[in-house]
Enzyme design. Structure first.
Site, mmCIF file in Angstrom:
data_model
loop_
_atom_site.group_PDB
_atom_site.id
_atom_site.type_symbol
_atom_site.label_atom_id
_atom_site.label_comp_id
_atom_site.label_asym_id
_atom_site.label_seq_id
_atom_site.Cartn_x
_atom_site.Cartn_y
_atom_site.Cartn_z
ATOM 1 N N TYR A 57 -13.172 -4.462 11.269
ATOM 2 C CA TYR A 57 -11.454 -3.905 10.408
ATOM 3 C C TYR A 57 -11.234 -3.851 12.270
ATOM 4 C CZ TYR A 57 -8.906 0.575 10.706
ATOM 5 O OH TYR A 57 -7.573 0.814 10.238
ATOM 6 N N GLY A 75 0.443 -1.384 -0.230
ATOM 7 C CA GLY A 75 -0.015 0.057 0.135
ATOM 8 C C GLY A 75 0.734 1.453 0.217
ATOM 9 N N SER A 102 -3.488 -1.014 14.919
ATOM 10 C CA SER A 102 -4.517 0.643 15.359
ATOM 11 C C SER A 102 -4.748 0.349 16.372
ATOM 12 C CB SER A 102 -5.395 0.814 13.982
ATOM 13 O OG SER A 102 -6.382 2.385 14.993
ATOM 14 N N ASN A 161 1.149 3.596 -2.088
ATOM 15 C CA ASN A 161 1.078 4.451 -3.521
ATOM 16 C C ASN A 161 -0.352 5.365 -2.774
ATOM 17 O OD1 ASN A 161 -1.263 3.711 -2.595
ATOM 18 N ND2 ASN A 161 -1.738 2.620 -4.854
#
Ligand SMILES: NC(=O)c1ccc[n+]([C@@H]2O[C@H](COP(=O)([O-])OP(=O)(O)OC[C@H]3O[C@@H](n4cnc5c(N)ncnc54)[C@H](OP(=O)(O)O)[C@@H]3O)[C@@H](O)[C@H]2O)c1
Ligand SMILES: *[C@@H]1O[C@H](CO)[C@@H](O)[C@H](O)[C@H]1NC(C)=O
Ligand SMILES: *[C@@H]1O[C@H](CO)[C@@H](O)[C@H](O)[C@H]1NC(C)=O
Length: 326
Positions: free
Chosen positions: A202, A48, A177, A50
């Site tokens: 999540y 990830g 997280s 980008n």
């Protein structure tokens, strides 16, 4: 009822302003990683890369002279990121490799290429993540959010382990997280068989990141491969773009309180580069320091970590070679 006098009103206004400014200063008081670690001759993979935190992580590695592999799903955005990193750092040793973490075959193909083409892998940053995709089953029979955040990186890390071991001392960094503390692991619902909620899946996937960090660290003891998990802070990125408006709007309003993606990359860089992390394998970090107290108690139960590992092996079709030894 006595109305407030102008003087009192002014006092209240001043107190509120002071509170506001303190909150702002507190939220924006971001520890920056200032280590000088060079990365010449090292190879780093950032998933990830980008956008957001991953982009600034890759940019920093490139500045330090590493060969950097941008492991991305969106090729166009990845090529644009590559160009801007090369331009900013003068390091031409930055390449794009296609990787869709929600697809196990894409993960296998990516890992095969890396294992064949790369001499070494010194740092793997499992940064890519997603929140808020509707319940949907992938071609592998997995739930798409959990597949992207957990099963894909699980398989990827395992398929690259030999390379990482050969390149030791090396590191695996999992961008988790703080919401992992609200996560739960329901072994009968890892594929949303029973229930589905955008937030919970999540939270749960970010908790899974921590459980895996624990279990992998146990398995990699004495190999010279350090693994850790971290919370990057609250960062202004595109992460919430799949979430409903009532979540996105307040975040817009509070944007000024959030970290820039560059600030958000600091704890990742600390975990990847700081000397003092080398002998802290399996641990959880935030604010460029150890943050074990924030960890969900489930992560301290080796049985839960082991069970999630075993189920993840089954669901991804991964077979560890010397399982009996563990
Ligand atoms: N922002 C925060 O406040 C915050 C807080 C705590 C934790 N985190 C964690 O930080 C990490 C980075 O997030 P971010 O905030 O920088 O968000 P972001 O800007 O949305 O970046 C997420 C990256 O993941 C990639 N990605 C998504 N699905 C993918 C897939 N199936 N295969 C490969 N790549 C995929 C995206 O690529 P595409 O362009 O292809 O979509 C993008 O490059 C995530 O793991 C997130 O959970 C962020
Ligand atoms: C993170 O933890 C371990 C090792 O660090 C790994 O097996 C797992 O797949 C990694 N990735 C995520 C996102 O959990
Ligand atoms: C999620 O989607 C899958 C397949 O599309 C379905 O079998 C499952 O029941 C759904 N889960 C929930 C809780 O709606």
């Amino acid at each position: 009822m006595v109305l407030m006098s102008w003087g009192q009103l002014l006092a209240v206004a001043i107190v509120m302003l002071v509170l506001f400014i303190s909150l702002y200063l507190w939220m924006k008081d971001v520890p920056m990683f200032i280590g000088k670690t060079g990365l010449q001759g090292k190879t780093c993979i950032v998933t990830g890369a980008n956008a957001g935190i991953g982009y600034f992580t890759a940019l920093d590695f490139a500045k330090r002279g590493a060969r950097v592999i941008l492991a991305c799903r969106n090729k166009e955005k990845a090529e644009a990121a590559r160009e801007s990193i090369v331009q900013a750092t003068g390091n031409k040793n930055v390449v794009v490799r296609e990787l869709d973490l929600s697809s196990l075959s894409s993960v296998r193909l990516f890992a095969k290429k890396v294992n064949e083409e790369e001499e070494r892998v010194d740092i793997l940053v499992n940064n890519a993540g997603v929140i808020g995709l509707p319940n949907q089953t992938t071609g592998d029979g997995l739930e798409v959010n959990f597949a992207t955040n957990h099963f894909g990186p699980f398989l990827l890390t395992n398929l690259l382990l030999d390379k990482l071991k050969q390149s030791a001392p090396s590191r695996v960094i999992n961008v988790s997280s703080v919401v992992q503390s609200m996560g739960k692991i329901d072994f009968d619902n890892l594929r949303a068989e029973k229930s589905f909620s955008q937030h919970n899946i999540y939270f749960n996937s970010k908790l899974a990141n921590v459980l895996f960090t624990r279990e992998l660290a146990r398995r990699l003891a004495d190999t010279g491969v350090t693994v850790c998990a971290l919370h990057p802070g609250s960062v202004q990125t595109d992460l919430l773009h799949n979430m409903p408006l009532h979540i996105r709007l307040p975040m817009r309003v509070f944007k000024m309180f959030l970290r820039t993606p560059e600030e958000g990359a600091q704890t990742t860089l600390f975990c990847a580069l700081a000397d003092e992390v080398a002998d802290r394998s399996g641990k959880y970090f935030a604010e460029c320091r150890l943050a074990e107290r924030q960890v969900n108690p489930l992560a301290n139960d080796p049985k839960v970590c082991k069970k999630l590992w075993d189920i993840s092996c089954q669901l991804t079709g991964f077979k560890p070679v010397d399982e009996t030894a563990l």
